[in-house]
Design a protein around this motif. Structure first.
Motif, PDB file in Angstrom:
ATOM      1  N   VAL A  53      33.083  20.944  40.714  1.00  0.00           N
ATOM      2  CA  VAL A  53      33.353  20.744  39.292  1.00  0.00           C
ATOM      3  C   VAL A  53      33.067  19.288  38.910  1.00  0.00           C
ATOM      4  N   THR A  54      32.230  19.115  37.885  1.00  0.00           N
ATOM      5  CA  THR A  54      31.805  17.770  37.472  1.00  0.00           C
ATOM      6  C   THR A  54      32.297  17.367  36.088  1.00  0.00           C
ATOM      7  N   GLY A  55      32.732  18.330  35.263  1.00  0.00           N
ATOM      8  CA  GLY A  55      33.185  17.962  33.928  1.00  0.00           C
ATOM      9  C   GLY A  55      33.937  19.066  33.230  1.00  0.00           C
ATOM     10  N   GLY A  56      34.818  18.675  32.313  1.00  0.00           N
ATOM     11  CA  GLY A  56      35.551  19.629  31.492  1.00  0.00           C
ATOM     12  C   GLY A  56      36.608  20.381  32.276  1.00  0.00           C
ATOM     13  N   GLU A  57      37.032  21.508  31.705  1.00  0.00           N
ATOM     14  CA  GLU A  57      38.002  22.374  32.368  1.00  0.00           C
ATOM     15  C   GLU A  57      37.512  23.810  32.326  1.00  0.00           C
ATOM     16  N   GLY A  58      37.790  24.542  33.400  1.00  0.00           N
ATOM     17  CA  GLY A  58      37.327  25.915  33.471  1.00  0.00           C
ATOM     18  C   GLY A  58      38.204  26.771  34.348  1.00  0.00           C
ATOM     19  N   TRP A  59      37.670  27.940  34.669  1.00  0.00           N
ATOM     20  CA  TRP A  59      38.375  28.947  35.456  1.00  0.00           C
ATOM     21  C   TRP A  59      37.510  29.447  36.607  1.00  0.00           C
ATOM     22  N   TYR A  60      38.175  29.833  37.688  1.00  0.00           N
ATOM     23  CA  TYR A  60      37.570  30.587  38.790  1.00  0.00           C
ATOM     24  C   TYR A  60      38.571  31.668  39.147  1.00  0.00           C
ATOM     25  N   GLN A  61      38.075  32.913  39.290  1.00  0.00           N
ATOM     26  CA  GLN A  61      38.974  33.993  39.676  1.00  0.00           C
ATOM     27  C   GLN A  61      38.284  34.947  40.623  1.00  0.00           C
ATOM     28  N   GLU A  62      38.999  35.327  41.675  1.00  0.00           N
ATOM     29  CA  GLU A  62      38.560  36.376  42.588  1.00  0.00           C
ATOM     30  C   GLU A  62      39.280  37.658  42.199  1.00  0.00           C
ATOM     31  N   ALA A  63      38.612  38.787  42.332  1.00  0.00           N
ATOM     32  CA  ALA A  63      39.194  40.084  41.986  1.00  0.00           C
ATOM     33  C   ALA A  63      40.514  40.285  42.729  1.00  0.00           C
ATOM     34  N   GLY A  64      41.543  40.692  41.969  1.00  0.00           N
ATOM     35  CA  GLY A  64      42.838  40.973  42.562  1.00  0.00           C
ATOM     36  C   GLY A  64      43.700  39.752  42.819  1.00  0.00           C
ATOM     37  N   ARG A  65      43.224  38.560  42.423  1.00  0.00           N
ATOM     38  CA  ARG A  65      43.982  37.321  42.653  1.00  0.00           C
ATOM     39  C   ARG A  65      44.160  36.580  41.336  1.00  0.00           C
ATOM     40  N   PRO A  66      45.173  35.727  41.245  1.00  0.00           N
ATOM     41  CA  PRO A  66      45.347  34.929  40.021  1.00  0.00           C
ATOM     42  C   PRO A  66      44.180  33.961  39.823  1.00  0.00           C
ATOM     43  N   ALA A  67      43.872  33.670  38.574  1.00  0.00           N
ATOM     44  CA  ALA A  67      42.804  32.710  38.263  1.00  0.00           C
ATOM     45  C   ALA A  67      43.262  31.297  38.591  1.00  0.00           C
ATOM     46  N   GLN A  68      42.286  30.441  38.926  1.00  0.00           N
ATOM     47  CA  GLN A  68      42.536  29.026  39.188  1.00  0.00           C
ATOM     48  C   GLN A  68      41.965  28.206  38.038  1.00  0.00           C
ATOM     49  N   ARG A  69      42.767  27.326  37.458  1.00  0.00           N
ATOM     50  CA  ARG A  69      42.277  26.400  36.436  1.00  0.00           C
ATOM     51  C   ARG A  69      41.564  25.274  37.170  1.00  0.00           C
ATOM     52  N   LEU A  70      40.357  24.917  36.734  1.00  0.00           N
ATOM     53  CA  LEU A  70      39.543  23.916  37.425  1.00  0.00           C
ATOM     54  C   LEU A  70      39.340  22.692  36.549  1.00  0.00           C
ATOM     55  N   LYS A  71      39.280  21.515  37.213  1.00  0.00           N
ATOM     56  CA  LYS A  71      39.005  20.258  36.529  1.00  0.00           C
ATOM     57  C   LYS A  71      38.093  19.416  37.418  1.00  0.00           C
ATOM     58  N   PRO A  72      37.507  18.334  36.867  1.00  0.00           N
ATOM     59  CA  PRO A  72      36.562  17.529  37.654  1.00  0.00           C
ATOM     60  C   PRO A  72      37.141  17.114  39.013  1.00  0.00           C
TER      61      PRO A  72
END
Length: 105
Positions: free
Chosen positions: A30-49
């Motif tokens: 992650v290089t900028g901003g904020e986002g999400w990553y999620q694997e099926a069946g698992r809670p999403a992870q909030r991502l930052k730089p």
């Protein structure tokens, strides 16, 4: 062996479809901003730089921007990608609401 590296930017609210990597994996830096990553069946992870995520071989997942932020990452991908169904608005906006509720405490 070729190892493609993509410099990917998502506008606010944009996300890719669910997908699976076969015969390889994907590393997101992650290089900028904020986002999400999620694997099926698992809670999403909030991502930052500075965050790093590894999507392992055969794991169904998606990634994209937060609803209120641009999001950029480098994607280092091996193997082949199988693109699947879209992440629904219902799935996506539920994640954003959960994160906002968590931040209000």
């Amino acid at each position: 062996m070729s190892v493609p590296v993509g410099n990917v930017t998502f506008e606010p609210g944009c996300r890719n479809n669910w997908h699976i990597h076969h015969g390889g994996s994907q590393i997101l830096l992650v290089t900028g901003g904020e986002g999400w990553y999620q694997e099926a069946g698992r809670p999403a992870q909030r991502l930052k730089p500075g965050d790093v995520v590894i999507a392992h071989d055969g794991v169904k997942h998606w990634h994209g921007a937060a609803k209120d932020s641009w999001f950029s990452h480098l994607a280092i991908t091996t193997g082949t990608s199988e693109w699947l169904e879209p992440v629904t608005d219902q799935e996506y906006f539920a994640l954003s609401e959960e994160a906002e509720n968590d931040n209000s405490h």
